[in-house]
Design an enzyme around this catalytic site. Structure first.
Site, PDB file in Angstrom:
ATOM      1  N   SER A  68      24.627   7.123  12.316  1.00  0.00           N
ATOM      2  CA  SER A  68      23.488   7.237  13.237  1.00  0.00           C
ATOM      3  C   SER A  68      23.775   8.065  14.482  1.00  0.00           C
ATOM      4  CB  SER A  68      23.014   5.850  13.662  1.00  0.00           C
ATOM      5  OG  SER A  68      22.225   5.326  12.633  1.00  0.00           O
ATOM      6  N   LYS A  71      21.778  11.103  14.674  1.00  0.00           N
ATOM      7  CA  LYS A  71      20.375  11.080  15.124  1.00  0.00           C
ATOM      8  C   LYS A  71      20.204  11.824  16.450  1.00  0.00           C
ATOM      9  CE  LYS A  71      19.379   6.668  12.794  1.00  0.00           C
ATOM     10  NZ  LYS A  71      19.379   5.210  12.918  1.00  0.00           N
ATOM     11  N   TYR A 193      18.220  13.521   5.764  1.00  0.00           N
ATOM     12  CA  TYR A 193      18.705  12.406   6.595  1.00  0.00           C
ATOM     13  C   TYR A 193      20.080  11.911   6.119  1.00  0.00           C
ATOM     14  CZ  TYR A 193      19.036   7.726   8.603  1.00  0.00           C
ATOM     15  OH  TYR A 193      19.491   6.596   9.251  1.00  0.00           O
ATOM     16  N   TYR A 245      20.620   0.030  19.557  1.00  0.00           N
ATOM     17  CA  TYR A 245      19.645  -0.800  18.833  1.00  0.00           C
ATOM     18  C   TYR A 245      19.236  -2.023  19.647  1.00  0.00           C
ATOM     19  CZ  TYR A 245      21.400   2.272  15.273  1.00  0.00           C
ATOM     20  OH  TYR A 245      21.781   3.379  14.596  1.00  0.00           O
ATOM     21  N   VAL A 263      26.926   3.181  11.994  1.00  0.00           N
ATOM     22  CA  VAL A 263      27.562   2.141  11.175  1.00  0.00           C
ATOM     23  C   VAL A 263      28.905   2.571  10.591  1.00  0.00           C
ATOM     24  CG1 VAL A 263      25.476   0.819  10.638  1.00  0.00           C
ATOM     25  CG2 VAL A 263      26.164   2.700   9.138  1.00  0.00           C
TER      26      VAL A 263
HETATM   27  N1  GLN Z   1      22.917   5.708   6.980  1.00  0.00           N
HETATM   28  C1  GLN Z   1      22.627   4.546   7.752  1.00  0.00           C
HETATM   29  C2  GLN Z   1      21.254   4.033   7.367  1.00  0.00           C
HETATM   30  O1  GLN Z   1      20.378   4.813   7.251  1.00  0.00           O
HETATM   31  C3  GLN Z   1      22.693   4.858   9.215  1.00  0.00           C
HETATM   32  C4  GLN Z   1      22.411   3.666  10.073  1.00  0.00           C
HETATM   33  C5  GLN Z   1      23.307   3.533  11.272  1.00  0.00           C
HETATM   34  O2  GLN Z   1      24.328   4.193  11.449  1.00  0.00           O
HETATM   35  N2  GLN Z   1      22.958   2.584  12.100  1.00  0.00           N
HETATM   36  O3  GLN Z   1      21.051   2.852   7.150  1.00  0.00           O
END
Ligand code: GLN
Length: 310
Positions: A68, A71, A193, A245, A263
């Protein structure tokens, strides 16, 4: 070497030594096999400054799945490409929900709460796929330029795993499409993505790449404008309120820096006017944030008095 740098290096090593053991409180991401097999006891940290110093400790050169954290790169690309019209399709409010939640999205008619939860990042991925002839290549090129490193790669094993286990993200994307908020075909959006999530980078590379966010949009090394000062401010504001988050409030309360987690175990924190801290340790807490990664950033912020709320 300058005394401040030696001091900071010693501080980082001491923090790693004391924090590393708390990784047992977390659990490595296991939603895909490619992440579940990562060694839990690896940890690293880098601090890159606008002044041109990079101070690191531990496994700071070890590439990990940025997930993430990607992003943030995507958001900057989309803001640069379509300007303020982006904010008609995604909002800038904290969600108070887990990063992959679908609940709010139906109530709010397919408009994601912010660009750093999954729904928002999928929306941004749609903007990129519909505005670049090859969005994946454009993304990788952007990241490689920022990091000053052409060898940064997409980990294909992680990508394949994401694709196979991507039904939750597909659901978010189809729901947004049903509300008319996605332009491209869903498989293309998902492929973009998952590609950006699967990029592998080290703490050192990430810390250097995001320096422009600490410097009003200008990369201090090349003096190039990566985004406007207004957009750098906006990205930092979103990271402050939503980057960790549904633990963003607690992170602001206890650390006080705009930050983004992934993650894969990475945490990237921007210190406006100073630099970027990036830490990594795979075990995550229940919010999907790295346990040790957060403590390392918290430790540096406290030792150096870096909170933006002081
Ligand atoms: N690839 C993960 C997902 O889409 C990314 C989420 C994350 O890093 N929080 O669930």
């Amino acid at each position: 070497m300058n005394k401040n740098i030696v001091d900071l290096h010693e501080k980082l090593q001491a923090l790693l030594l004391t924090q590393r053991d708390s990784s047992i409180q977390g659990k490595v991401a296991d939603y895909i096999p490619a992440l579940a097999s990562v060694k839990p006891d690896l940890a690293g940290i880098s601090v890159a400054t606008i002044a041109g110093n990079v101070v690191s400790a531990g496994e700071y050169q070890h590439p990990f799945s940025i997930q993430s954290i990607s992003k943030v790169f995507g958001l900057v690309m989309a803001m640069n490409r379509i300007g303020d019209s982006l904010w008609q399709r995604v909002r800038m409010e904290p969600s108070g929900q887990p990063f992959n939640s679908i609940i709010q999205l139906e109530w709010e008619k397919g408009i994601p709460r912010n660009p750093v939860i999954n729904a928002g990042a999928l929306l941004v991925s749609d903007v990129l796929t519909s505005h670049f002839s090859s969005s994946k290549l454009a993304f990788l090129t952007f990241v490689r330029k920022l990091a000053g490193n052409e060898s940064i790669f997409v980990d294909n094993q992680v990508y394949q795993s994401e694709l196979t286990h991507g039904n939750g993200n597909a659901a978010l994307a189809y729901l947004m499409k049903s509300f008319g908020n996605i332009e491209s075909e869903i498989p293309e959006v998902l492929s973009h993505y998952f590609t950006q999530c699967s990029i592998a980078m080290s703490c050192e590379q990430l810390a250097k790449s995001f320096l422009f966010l600490a410097n009003k949009g200008i990369d201090p090394r090349t003096k190039k404008t990566i985004c406007t000062a207004r957009d750098a401010h906006r990205v930092n504001a979103i990271l402050s309120t939503s980057g960790m988050y549904d633990q963003s409030g607690e992170f602001a309360f206890s650390v006080g820096l705009p930050a983004k987690s992934g993650v894969g175990g990475g945490v990237m924190a921007v210190v406006p006017g100073y630099g970027v801290i990036c830490s990594w340790s795979p075990p995550l807490n229940s919010f999907g944030n790295s346990v040790v990664g957060m403590s390392l950033v918290a430790g540096v912020a406290e030792e150096l008095g870096l909170s933006i709320y002081h």
